[in-house]
Design a protein around this motif. Structure first.
Motif, PDB file in Angstrom:
ATOM      1  N   TYR A 182       0.745  -1.080   0.062  1.00 11.02           N
ATOM      2  CA  TYR A 182      -0.112   0.049  -0.050  1.00 11.02           C
ATOM      3  C   TYR A 182       0.642   1.285  -0.086  1.00 11.02           C
ATOM      4  O   TYR A 182       0.387   2.354  -0.016  1.00 11.02           O
ATOM      5  N   ALA A 183       2.122   1.347  -0.119  1.00 15.77           N
ATOM      6  CA  ALA A 183       2.865   2.396  -0.230  1.00 15.77           C
ATOM      7  C   ALA A 183       2.621   3.420  -1.192  1.00 15.77           C
ATOM      8  O   ALA A 183       2.709   4.612  -0.830  1.00 15.77           O
ATOM      9  N   LYS A 184       2.188   2.874  -2.151  1.00 14.43           N
ATOM     10  CA  LYS A 184       1.795   3.902  -3.349  1.00 14.43           C
ATOM     11  C   LYS A 184       0.660   4.747  -3.085  1.00 14.43           C
ATOM     12  O   LYS A 184       0.629   5.672  -3.607  1.00 14.43           O
ATOM     13  N   ASP A 185      -0.101   4.349  -1.999  1.00 16.12           N
ATOM     14  CA  ASP A 185      -1.132   5.180  -1.701  1.00 16.12           C
ATOM     15  C   ASP A 185      -0.999   5.916  -0.432  1.00 16.12           C
ATOM     16  O   ASP A 185      -1.942   6.969  -0.020  1.00 16.12           O
ATOM     17  N   ILE A 186       0.223   6.095  -0.009  1.00  7.48           N
ATOM     18  CA  ILE A 186       0.543   7.179   1.026  1.00  7.48           C
ATOM     19  C   ILE A 186       0.928   8.350   0.372  1.00  7.48           C
ATOM     20  O   ILE A 186       1.881   8.642  -0.443  1.00  7.48           O
ATOM     21  N   LYS A 187       0.195   9.472   0.660  1.00  9.40           N
ATOM     22  CA  LYS A 187       0.177  10.808   0.232  1.00  9.40           C
ATOM     23  C   LYS A 187       1.625  11.416   0.864  1.00  9.40           C
ATOM     24  O   LYS A 187       1.762  11.190   2.055  1.00  9.40           O
ATOM     25  N   PRO A 188       2.020  12.715   0.220  1.00  9.47           N
ATOM     26  CA  PRO A 188       3.371  13.258   0.613  1.00  9.47           C
ATOM     27  C   PRO A 188       2.932  13.816   1.967  1.00  9.47           C
ATOM     28  O   PRO A 188       1.642  14.159   2.223  1.00  9.47           O
ATOM     29  N   GLY A 189       3.830  14.002   3.044  1.00  7.66           N
ATOM     30  CA  GLY A 189       3.862  15.119   4.196  1.00  7.66           C
ATOM     31  C   GLY A 189       4.797  16.018   4.146  1.00  7.66           C
ATOM     32  O   GLY A 189       5.423  16.341   2.963  1.00  7.66           O
ATOM     33  N   LYS A 190       5.126  16.556   5.359  1.00  8.78           N
ATOM     34  CA  LYS A 190       5.892  17.903   5.348  1.00  8.78           C
ATOM     35  C   LYS A 190       6.735  17.691   6.661  1.00  8.78           C
ATOM     36  O   LYS A 190       6.205  17.461   7.699  1.00  8.78           O
ATOM     37  N   LEU A 191       8.083  18.010   6.380  1.00  3.00           N
ATOM     38  CA  LEU A 191       8.867  17.988   7.792  1.00  3.00           C
ATOM     39  C   LEU A 191       8.606  19.466   8.603  1.00  3.00           C
ATOM     40  O   LEU A 191       8.773  20.648   7.922  1.00  3.00           O
ATOM     41  N   GLU A 192       8.207  19.300   9.630  1.00  2.00           N
ATOM     42  CA  GLU A 192       7.759  20.367  10.361  1.00  2.00           C
ATOM     43  C   GLU A 192       8.846  20.966  11.454  1.00  2.00           C
ATOM     44  O   GLU A 192       8.806  22.252  11.908  1.00  2.00           O
ATOM     45  N   TRP A 193       9.590  20.278  11.916  1.00  2.00           N
ATOM     46  CA  TRP A 193      10.723  20.488  12.847  1.00  2.00           C
ATOM     47  C   TRP A 193      11.604  19.388  13.136  1.00  2.00           C
ATOM     48  O   TRP A 193      11.535  18.455  12.855  1.00  2.00           O
ATOM     49  N   ILE A 194      12.713  20.116  13.463  1.00  2.12           N
ATOM     50  CA  ILE A 194      13.946  19.098  13.719  1.00  2.12           C
ATOM     51  C   ILE A 194      14.727  19.561  15.116  1.00  2.12           C
ATOM     52  O   ILE A 194      14.851  20.728  15.283  1.00  2.12           O
ATOM     53  N   GLY A 195      15.016  18.406  15.572  1.00  3.45           N
ATOM     54  CA  GLY A 195      15.425  18.676  17.120  1.00  3.45           C
ATOM     55  C   GLY A 195      16.858  17.662  17.386  1.00  3.45           C
ATOM     56  O   GLY A 195      16.665  16.385  16.803  1.00  3.45           O
ATOM     57  N   GLN A 225      -3.106  22.276  26.012  1.00  2.00           N
ATOM     58  CA  GLN A 225      -3.469  22.699  24.645  1.00  2.00           C
ATOM     59  C   GLN A 225      -2.481  22.344  23.731  1.00  2.00           C
ATOM     60  O   GLN A 225      -2.999  22.221  22.511  1.00  2.00           O
ATOM     61  N   THR A 226      -1.435  22.094  24.086  1.00  2.00           N
ATOM     62  CA  THR A 226      -0.079  21.928  22.956  1.00  2.00           C
ATOM     63  C   THR A 226       0.916  21.135  24.006  1.00  2.00           C
ATOM     64  O   THR A 226       0.714  21.409  25.239  1.00  2.00           O
ATOM     65  N   VAL A 227       1.535  20.346  22.984  1.00  2.00           N
ATOM     66  CA  VAL A 227       2.959  19.872  23.649  1.00  2.00           C
ATOM     67  C   VAL A 227       3.938  20.230  22.677  1.00  2.00           C
ATOM     68  O   VAL A 227       4.129  20.068  21.555  1.00  2.00           O
ATOM     69  N   ALA A 228       5.091  20.834  23.417  1.00  2.00           N
ATOM     70  CA  ALA A 228       6.283  21.252  22.732  1.00  2.00           C
ATOM     71  C   ALA A 228       6.940  19.930  22.253  1.00  2.00           C
ATOM     72  O   ALA A 228       7.079  19.113  22.854  1.00  2.00           O
ATOM     73  N   PRO A 229       7.259  20.008  20.850  1.00  2.00           N
ATOM     74  CA  PRO A 229       7.973  18.631  20.397  1.00  2.00           C
ATOM     75  C   PRO A 229       9.335  18.458  21.193  1.00  2.00           C
ATOM     76  O   PRO A 229       9.420  17.068  21.218  1.00  2.00           O
ATOM     77  N   GLU A 230       9.963  19.500  21.687  1.00  2.00           N
ATOM     78  CA  GLU A 230      11.271  18.996  22.547  1.00  2.00           C
ATOM     79  C   GLU A 230      11.018  18.048  23.615  1.00  2.00           C
ATOM     80  O   GLU A 230      12.069  17.596  24.101  1.00  2.00           O
ATOM     81  N   LEU A 231       9.871  18.399  24.125  1.00  2.00           N
ATOM     82  CA  LEU A 231       9.443  17.407  25.229  1.00  2.00           C
ATOM     83  C   LEU A 231       9.399  16.022  25.148  1.00  2.00           C
ATOM     84  O   LEU A 231       9.549  15.159  25.904  1.00  2.00           O
ATOM     85  N   LEU A 232       9.286  15.693  23.911  1.00  2.00           N
ATOM     86  CA  LEU A 232       8.942  14.359  23.429  1.00  2.00           C
ATOM     87  C   LEU A 232      10.196  13.731  22.986  1.00  2.00           C
ATOM     88  O   LEU A 232      10.626  12.370  22.821  1.00  2.00           O
ATOM     89  N   ARG A 233      11.101  14.488  22.843  1.00  2.00           N
ATOM     90  CA  ARG A 233      12.484  13.880  22.341  1.00  2.00           C
ATOM     91  C   ARG A 233      12.810  13.261  21.252  1.00  2.00           C
ATOM     92  O   ARG A 233      13.606  12.334  21.001  1.00  2.00           O
ATOM     93  N   ARG A 234      12.122  13.414  20.317  1.00  2.00           N
ATOM     94  CA  ARG A 234      11.782  13.125  18.932  1.00  2.00           C
ATOM     95  C   ARG A 234      12.939  13.859  17.981  1.00  2.00           C
ATOM     96  O   ARG A 234      12.812  14.957  18.308  1.00  2.00           O
ATOM     97  N   ASN A 235      13.524  13.414  17.095  1.00  2.00           N
ATOM     98  CA  ASN A 235      14.382  14.096  16.233  1.00  2.00           C
ATOM     99  C   ASN A 235      13.470  14.906  14.935  1.00  2.00           C
ATOM    100  O   ASN A 235      13.613  16.063  14.754  1.00  2.00           O
ATOM    101  N   LEU A 236      12.416  14.448  14.279  1.00  2.00           N
ATOM    102  CA  LEU A 236      11.804  14.875  13.533  1.00  2.00           C
ATOM    103  C   LEU A 236       9.967  14.967  13.897  1.00  2.00           C
ATOM    104  O   LEU A 236       9.687  13.768  14.408  1.00  2.00           O
ATOM    105  N   VAL A 237       9.643  16.180  13.426  1.00  2.00           N
ATOM    106  CA  VAL A 237       8.248  15.918  13.624  1.00  2.00           C
ATOM    107  C   VAL A 237       7.557  16.336  11.918  1.00  2.00           C
ATOM    108  O   VAL A 237       8.255  17.335  11.367  1.00  2.00           O
ATOM    109  N   ILE A 238       6.735  15.374  11.602  1.00  2.00           N
ATOM    110  CA  ILE A 238       6.286  15.424  10.179  1.00  2.00           C
ATOM    111  C   ILE A 238       4.776  15.767  10.469  1.00  2.00           C
ATOM    112  O   ILE A 238       4.175  15.351  11.126  1.00  2.00           O
ATOM    113  N   SER A 239       4.116  16.013   9.158  1.00  2.00           N
ATOM    114  CA  SER A 239       2.714  16.158   9.152  1.00  2.00           C
ATOM    115  C   SER A 239       2.246  15.843   8.090  1.00  2.00           C
ATOM    116  O   SER A 239       2.846  15.561   7.096  1.00  2.00           O
TER     117      SER A 239
END
Length: 171
Positions: free
Chosen positions: A12-25, A82-96
């Motif tokens: 099903y990989a062909k059905d995955i729509k592109p995303g966007k890189l939102e944040w780098i940590g 209301q929100t969670v800052a990405p750096e609290l989650l300690r992941r390198n990349l946030v995509i949307s």
């Protein structure tokens, strides 16, 4: 040889729509605060340049970690924030804009770098400290993915996240 899960996901990989890189940590050292970046160098087989995990275990399936903006909203909901800052989650990349779970076992390109999603990135008990009591539970099923870097390159906030065919071509 592909596992049955890998075959299923790749079907099903062909059905995955592109995303966007939102944040780098980057995590410069263990237990140190994340450093937010606009751009980073992905180093084949190692990790992100400047991140403490880079080169720690060459060839590891956990060279980078990523999470979706949509998962972060879920985590905020489950923790009553209301929100969670990405750096609290300690992941390198946030995509949307992309179903992160569908990326599992897939190769994908961000900027000029190519990655391969390997495993789920489960939350650790430190999430209770970062998010408050129940933080770990709020992240269950929403911890993101681990990936390895297949081809070195530059990634920049705003880059498109595109799934690749098994032959290495972009869908």
């Amino acid at each position: 040889m592909m596992s049955s899960q890998q075959r299923l996901f790749s079907r099903y990989a062909k059905d995955i729509k592109p995303g966007k890189l939102e944040w780098i940590g980057l995590r410069p050292a263990h237990y140190q605060p994340m450093q937010v970046q606009q751009q980073a160098q992905a180093l084949q087989g190692l990790g992100l340049e400047g991140d403490h995990r880079s080169g720690k275990t060459p060839g590891s399936g956990r060279q980078i970690t990523l999470i979706s903006q949509e998962y972060i909203r879920q985590i905020a909901h489950f923790t009553g924030r209301q929100t969670v800052a990405p750096e609290l989650l300690r992941r390198n990349l946030v995509i949307s804009g992309i179903n992160l779970t569908a990326l599992r076992y897939q190769r994908f390109q961000i900027g000029t770098a190519v990655f391969e999603a390997t495993a789920l990135c489960h939350p650790c008990s430190r999430m209770d400290k970062a998010l408050g009591q129940g933080g770990l539970v709020a992240m269950l099923g929403h911890g993101g993915l681990c990936a390895k870097i297949i081809t070195s390159g530059t990634i920049t906030v705003g880059d498109v996240v595109t799934v690749m065919t098994p032959q290495g071509e972009l869908f």
